[in-house]
Design an enzyme around this catalytic site. Sequence first.
Site, PDB file in Angstrom:
ATOM      1  N   ASN A 211     -16.498   9.447  49.379  1.00 48.75           N
ATOM      2  CA  ASN A 211     -15.172   9.370  49.112  1.00 48.75           C
ATOM      3  C   ASN A 211     -14.824   9.464  47.890  1.00 48.75           C
ATOM      4  O   ASN A 211     -15.902   9.621  46.971  1.00 48.75           O
ATOM      5  CB  ASN A 211     -14.431   8.250  49.890  1.00 48.75           C
ATOM      6  N   ASP A 279     -15.569   3.339  56.292  1.00 42.21           N
ATOM      7  CA  ASP A 279     -15.402   2.670  57.610  1.00 42.21           C
ATOM      8  C   ASP A 279     -16.334   3.094  58.688  1.00 42.21           C
ATOM      9  O   ASP A 279     -16.609   1.771  59.420  1.00 42.21           O
ATOM     10  CB  ASP A 279     -13.954   3.051  58.110  1.00 42.21           C
ATOM     11  N   PRO A 307     -19.904  -2.376  58.908  1.00 41.61           N
ATOM     12  CA  PRO A 307     -19.648  -4.032  58.703  1.00 41.61           C
ATOM     13  C   PRO A 307     -18.336  -3.835  57.506  1.00 41.61           C
ATOM     14  O   PRO A 307     -18.291  -2.998  56.719  1.00 41.61           O
ATOM     15  CB  PRO A 307     -20.792  -4.608  58.021  1.00 41.61           C
ATOM     16  N   ASP A 308     -17.428  -4.795  57.805  1.00 42.06           N
ATOM     17  CA  ASP A 308     -16.317  -4.895  56.808  1.00 42.06           C
ATOM     18  C   ASP A 308     -16.633  -6.224  55.551  1.00 42.06           C
ATOM     19  O   ASP A 308     -16.728  -7.426  56.086  1.00 42.06           O
ATOM     20  CB  ASP A 308     -15.189  -5.384  57.508  1.00 42.06           C
ATOM     21  N   ILE A 309     -17.221  -5.704  54.609  1.00 44.49           N
ATOM     22  CA  ILE A 309     -17.874  -6.695  53.520  1.00 44.49           C
ATOM     23  C   ILE A 309     -16.701  -7.965  53.116  1.00 44.49           C
ATOM     24  O   ILE A 309     -17.279  -8.776  53.254  1.00 44.49           O
ATOM     25  CB  ILE A 309     -18.339  -6.111  52.369  1.00 44.49           C
ATOM     26  N   LEU A 310     -15.543  -7.247  52.846  1.00 50.25           N
ATOM     27  CA  LEU A 310     -14.506  -8.339  52.534  1.00 50.25           C
ATOM     28  C   LEU A 310     -14.486  -9.295  53.755  1.00 50.25           C
ATOM     29  O   LEU A 310     -13.939 -10.413  53.209  1.00 50.25           O
ATOM     30  CB  LEU A 310     -13.287  -7.496  52.108  1.00 50.25           C
ATOM     31  N   PHE A 327      -9.039  -5.361  47.751  1.00 47.31           N
ATOM     32  CA  PHE A 327      -8.212  -4.305  47.275  1.00 47.31           C
ATOM     33  C   PHE A 327      -7.427  -3.555  48.286  1.00 47.31           C
ATOM     34  O   PHE A 327      -8.156  -3.546  49.445  1.00 47.31           O
ATOM     35  CB  PHE A 327      -8.872  -3.286  46.378  1.00 47.31           C
ATOM     36  N   LYS A 345      -7.826  -9.670  56.805  1.00 49.07           N
ATOM     37  CA  LYS A 345      -9.253 -10.022  56.465  1.00 49.07           C
ATOM     38  C   LYS A 345      -9.415 -11.545  56.072  1.00 49.07           C
ATOM     39  O   LYS A 345     -10.641 -11.943  56.103  1.00 49.07           O
ATOM     40  CB  LYS A 345      -9.402  -9.158  55.241  1.00 49.07           C
TER      41      LYS A 345
END
Length: 407
Positions: A211, A279, A307-310, A327, A345
């Site tokens: 990105n 994502d 995986p969603d780190i946050l 963010f 989150k």
Amino acid sequence: MLQAKRILLIIGGGIAAYKSLDLIRRLQDEGAQVRCILTKAGAQFVTPLAVSSLSQDKCYTDLFSLTDEAEMGHIRLSREADLVLVAPATADLMAKMAHGLANDLATTALLATDKPVMVVPAMNVEMWAHRATQRNMALLQADGIAVVGPESGVMACGEVGAGRMSDVADIIAAVKTHFSGPLGRPLSGLHAVVTAGPTHEPIDPVRYIANRSSGKQGYAIAGALAALGARVTLVSGPTHLPTPKDVDRVDVEQAVDMLSAVEKALPADIAVCVAAVADWHVAGENGQKIKKEASGAPPSIRFAENPDILATLSQHPTRRPALVVGFAAETEHVLDHATRKRQRKGCDWIIANDVSHQTGIMGGDENLVTLISADGAEQWAKADKHAVARQLATRIADWFDHRRKDS
Ligand code: C5P
């Protein structure tokens, strides 16, 4: 509080120099010994006689004065101090400091010093907001120089905005904090983990999905936290940026590796997730380069969720950092989406920004952000990413300060 502390006060050329006369007195009231250098421009606003009368010492003005050099060379002048305080620090003086120019006594002493330096900027609104000044500020902060202010308000020139020199009481408070904490670094003793940059999700050994994130904002935050004394682990996706001063950097490519590196870095007191983590990753191994089909049909790619780190950090059962900041880069309904994201989150703060194409924020140098916490939303002025980083690092330091006082 400042008993026997030796302060070298450098007075630059600005209308705020008149406040520096009071500053000399107030520093002395606190027990400090104040020695002053007055720049040529500073002498347009206050006289050497006033400075020397108040400081009860010689007012140093000239680099090439034979008597000064014999009595007190510029090297000694800068070394025989516990703190070098530049007030007012003009845009010109800060530019010279940032680039190591030394063409008068003030800048020579600043380049020759091995002591902590604190600057108190004072200038016109537009001069302060100018990218060049903000760039120089970022360089000074990266060099470990402390900054006090500037404040917003009505300026001597009649304009309104940020650029006014901090009040004398605030400068004294900052000097006291400097001497009370371990070298004025309010985050010392704390560990911060920062994620930054994009991730690269491989399609096959030569291709990947990425990105537009440059990593600039995350790197600036890592540097700003380190400048306030935190031990910082920066877990970075691929970028072209240099590692900020005093920051430990771990390079990763994919989201899964970013999560492992972050978990390995725990425990941490602070987590700031700035990375633009993909994502999805490409499901299934493509050990070899995918070849064009003879039939001309393009290959189809199957995705699997990353995986969603946050969220993982925010909901960590045993090692949740005390303060978790995420963010939210959105292109529409920025506040709504970001507010919901904070809840979903489970992080403490979300820094929301509009990255729709016309804002030029993604990959650009400036950022326009809103801080969303349990207490509501607070929009910050559009600023260079380094200025946003400093503001966030200061807010984090305040948060820990309140927490210490409450406990
Ligand atoms: O869900 P979204 O990607 O919009 O959330 C953005 C926030 O979540 C950022 O703080 C980003 O660093 C973090 N994030 C993450 N891991 C992911 C996706 C996002 O840490 N897989």
